[in-house]
Design an enzyme around this catalytic site. Sequence first.
Site, PDB file in Angstrom:
ATOM      1  CE  LYS A  84      74.307 112.699  89.104  1.00  0.00           C
ATOM      2  NZ  LYS A  84      75.090 113.908  88.835  1.00  0.00           N
TER       3      LYS A  84
HETATM    4  C1  LIG Z   1      74.741 114.971  88.311  1.00  0.00           C
HETATM    5  C2  LIG Z   1      74.941 116.289  88.947  1.00  0.00           C
HETATM    6  C3  LIG Z   1      74.246 117.424  88.511  1.00  0.00           C
HETATM    7  C4  LIG Z   1      73.320 117.401  87.310  1.00  0.00           C
HETATM    8  O1  LIG Z   1      72.169 116.639  87.526  1.00  0.00           O
HETATM    9  P1  LIG Z   1      71.285 116.148  86.275  1.00  0.00           P
HETATM   10  O2  LIG Z   1      70.217 115.332  86.843  1.00  0.00           O
HETATM   11  O3  LIG Z   1      72.230 115.372  85.401  1.00  0.00           O
HETATM   12  O4  LIG Z   1      70.816 117.381  85.584  1.00  0.00           O
HETATM   13  C5  LIG Z   1      74.424 118.602  89.200  1.00  0.00           C
HETATM   14  N1  LIG Z   1      75.271 118.686  90.248  1.00  0.00           N
HETATM   15  C6  LIG Z   1      75.969 117.621  90.690  1.00  0.00           C
HETATM   16  C7  LIG Z   1      76.886 117.779  91.843  1.00  0.00           C
HETATM   17  C8  LIG Z   1      75.823 116.386  90.061  1.00  0.00           C
HETATM   18  O5  LIG Z   1      76.513 115.334  90.520  1.00  0.00           O
END
Ligand SMILES: *Cc1c(COP(=O)(O)O)cnc(C)c1O
Length: 459
Positions: free
Chosen positions: A109
């Site tokens: 993120k």
């Molecule tokens: C948020 C997250 C996901 C999922 O991503 P999306 O965009 O919500 O599908 C997968 N792995 C980790 C470690 C995350 O933080």
Amino acid sequence: MEYISTRGRSAPRNFADVLLSGTAADGGLFVPDHWPLVNLPGSGFARYQDVALDVLSAFAGTSFSRTEVREDIQAAYATFDAPEIAPLVQIGDNLYLLELFHGPSLAFKDVALQLLGRLFNRELKRRNRTATVIVATSGDTGSAAIAALGGLERVTVFVMHPKGRVSDVQRRQMTTVSFKNVHNIALEGSFDDAQAIVKNLFSDRAFSEMQHLAAVNSINFIRIAAQCVYYFTAAARLAVAPAFIVPTGNFGDAFAGEVAMRIGLQAARLVIATNANDILYRALHEGVYAAGPARHTLSPSMDIQAASNFERALFEASGRDAGWITARMNELSEVKQIRLPLDVLAALRQRYEAFRCSDELTLKSIADVYTASGRLIDPHTAVGVSAAYRLNRLSNFPLVVLATAHPAKFPNAVHKATGVTPPLPPRLAHLYEGEERMTVLANDVTSVRQFIERYSGHA
Ligand SMILES: *Cc1c(COP(=O)(O)O)cnc(C)c1O
């Protein structure tokens, strides 16, 4: 370039408006009114920041100049501890990890949010106003949002996580920070409850305008735009168009892959990898999109049963039929499911494939990767690797698994699978020292609204 709502009843907005808002006024999600043509990297090594500049400038239209975008990209990715930003690492025959966890909070993120925070700050200064950011987090968005927005003068951040359902590392990353503009809420409910409260607050137009509410969840299209960059840099490194395997919760990262394809990425397939929260797996296999109860798994950031961004994929798969989307979304809130017509299902299946992974298989994949390559992977990445192992037997193109978090964020699962505890990286060295600050709130929209009014300075 303008942005329209998937439900067709909101006025078009520009990039900067979309950046500073959440859902569209009609409850839909913003998407570009057309897919731009992007100057794409040739094969070989493509500098991450250069690709990001071309992609983001194409989406930004006239909201930000190319120079402004360049400055914010430089600053955003200077916080990463890998010079390639998103390194591609081979771990087997035709099998690669795309490491997306080299930012400040150690999950993918950061890739979008480090940039978003800087664009936010720039635009709020230009407009001479403030914003209230409200974040529902299944664990990683919260710390990434805090790393991106903590300390900004014009932003107050409310981060809501499901109480007791995020890892200790994830929780402490959020609650031990001492920024005055950050408020942590532990909600007595699931992530889906938190996300529903956020959507409810956005749909309350009076509240949302009074607070200048903005979202940094993947309902914010600018996040998706920033995330399509690593698909290009990874594909450029490989001679043959790869399949991308995406550990999926809210479908933001997977939809970023679709966006990348729509603006020119050559990819063999997009593979959705889910844990036991398998709504997307069932939708693709059975043709019915219906939420089940949220299950608690070893990959908590994917413990999601209402994948917001699926609305965007449905919008595209239906030939951008906003009337149809509106009817289906109403149906979803009334009867809790959508039956996908055959043409829509066929369009989705042409692009996506889906695999589901139990906790047992998650642990096995962590162990298998460790045995084969000596690398520790986190349980979310392992859900993707498990899908890749199953696909590998059938395919002769490269498989790229998005490695979404650093293994040290999930030490218990990694230890259980391998007997090894991943060392805390320097960024987390002080994690167990700080005092935790959070407020427990009941799972209802009124308590959250009152809490925000009390601390945002807008009431
Ligand atoms: C948020 C997250 C996901 C999922 O991503 P999306 O965009 O919500 O599908 C997968 N792995 C980790 C470690 C995350 O933080």
